[in-house]
Design an enzyme around this catalytic site. Sequence first.
Site, PDB file in Angstrom:
ATOM      1  N   ASP A 123       0.847  -1.190   0.000  1.00 48.46           N
ATOM      2  CA  ASP A 123       0.000   0.000   0.000  1.00 48.46           C
ATOM      3  C   ASP A 123       0.886   1.245   0.000  1.00 48.46           C
ATOM      4  OD1 ASP A 123      -3.026   0.797   0.588  1.00 48.46           O
ATOM      5  OD2 ASP A 123      -1.736   2.171   1.699  1.00 48.46           O
TER       6      ASP A 123
ATOM      7  N   ASN B 196      -2.105  13.070  -3.433  1.00 43.82           N
ATOM      8  CA  ASN B 196      -3.093  13.575  -4.391  1.00 43.82           C
ATOM      9  C   ASN B 196      -3.517  15.009  -4.061  1.00 43.82           C
ATOM     10  OD1 ASN B 196      -3.587  11.788  -6.506  1.00 43.82           O
ATOM     11  ND2 ASN B 196      -4.894  10.483  -5.265  1.00 43.82           N
TER      12      ASN B 196
ATOM     13  N   HIS C 184      -4.439  15.025  -9.144  1.00 42.35           N
ATOM     14  CA  HIS C 184      -4.767  13.647  -9.524  1.00 42.35           C
ATOM     15  C   HIS C 184      -3.936  13.124 -10.704  1.00 42.35           C
ATOM     16  CE1 HIS C 184      -8.047  12.968  -6.738  1.00 42.35           C
ATOM     17  NE2 HIS C 184      -8.466  14.201  -6.979  1.00 42.35           N
TER      18      HIS C 184
ATOM     19  N   ASP D 276      -1.898   9.758 -10.600  1.00 41.34           N
ATOM     20  CA  ASP D 276      -1.968   8.631 -11.535  1.00 41.34           C
ATOM     21  C   ASP D 276      -0.571   8.215 -11.990  1.00 41.34           C
ATOM     22  OD1 ASP D 276      -4.708   8.622 -11.358  1.00 41.34           O
ATOM     23  OD2 ASP D 276      -5.049   9.631 -13.280  1.00 41.34           O
TER      24      ASP D 276
ATOM     25  N   GLU E 236      -4.810   2.624  -4.112  1.00 35.89           N
ATOM     26  CA  GLU E 236      -3.341   2.642  -4.072  1.00 35.89           C
ATOM     27  C   GLU E 236      -2.766   1.350  -3.506  1.00 35.89           C
ATOM     28  OE1 GLU E 236      -4.713   4.728  -0.229  1.00 35.89           O
ATOM     29  OE2 GLU E 236      -5.407   4.440  -2.272  1.00 35.89           O
TER      30      GLU E 236
END
Length: 227
Positions: free
Chosen positions: A101, A109, A114, A118, A145
Site C-alpha cells: 500500500d 493527491n 490527480h 496517476d 493505491e
Amino acid sequence: ERQDLEAKNRNNLLFAATVSLLIIGVLAAYLRRQLTVKHAKELELLAVTERLETAQEKLRQMVSTDHLTAIANRRFFDNRYREIFAAAIENGEELSVIMADIDWFKPYNDIYGHQPGDQCLQQVARTLKDSLGDADCLLARYGGEEFVLVASLGLQAALTLAEQARQNLIGQNIVHSGSPYGKVTCSFGVASIRGLSVASPEQLLKNADEALYLAKTDGRNCVRPFQ
C-alpha cells in the site's frame, strides 16, 4: 477408294483429338480458376481469422488489465489467484501473498493533483513489476493505491522480495512533501501458505492484509510478516 476412307478416318480421329484437347484445355483452365478462387478465399478466411484472434486477444487484455497501471486488475486477480492457490495446495508447493500500500497517498493527491497521482501509481506498479525479476508471480492492482502480489515462494523468500521492492521504490526518489520520509514509499504485509490454520485463499489474503496493517502501525515504509 480405300485410301480416301483411311484419310477420312484419320481426319475424323484428328478432329476428335483436337476437340478433346480443346475440351481438356477448357476444363483445365476452369479447374485452375476454381483452385485460384478457392485459394484466394482460403487466404481471405485466414486473414479474417487472424484479425478476429487479434481482436479477441486485445479484448481479453482489456478485460484482465488495469487501464491505468497496465498490470492485472482485481477481477482477473480474483479468478487467477484461486487457481494458483488450488494448484499449490494440490501439489504441496510454497505460496505467499504480499500486500503493498502506498504510504500517505491521499495527501500526495491533495498536494500534487490527480494527474501526478496517476503517474505515481504507474511508477509504483512498474517498480513492483521490475522487482519481480524471474520470480513466478502474479501482480495486480487490488484497489486504489493498494497492490497484491502472489508468489510461488516461502515466507522468507517473499519477505526478501518485498524488502527489495521497498528499497527499489525508495530509489525512484518520487518527491512527497506530505510524507515524513520526503518521498513516496510503500508498506508491505507478507503471509505464507505454511502459516495457515485453514487452507483457504481468503484466509491467506486476510493474513497478508493483517500483516500490512501491522506495517502501517509500525511507522509505514517497512515490511512485516503475518504473526
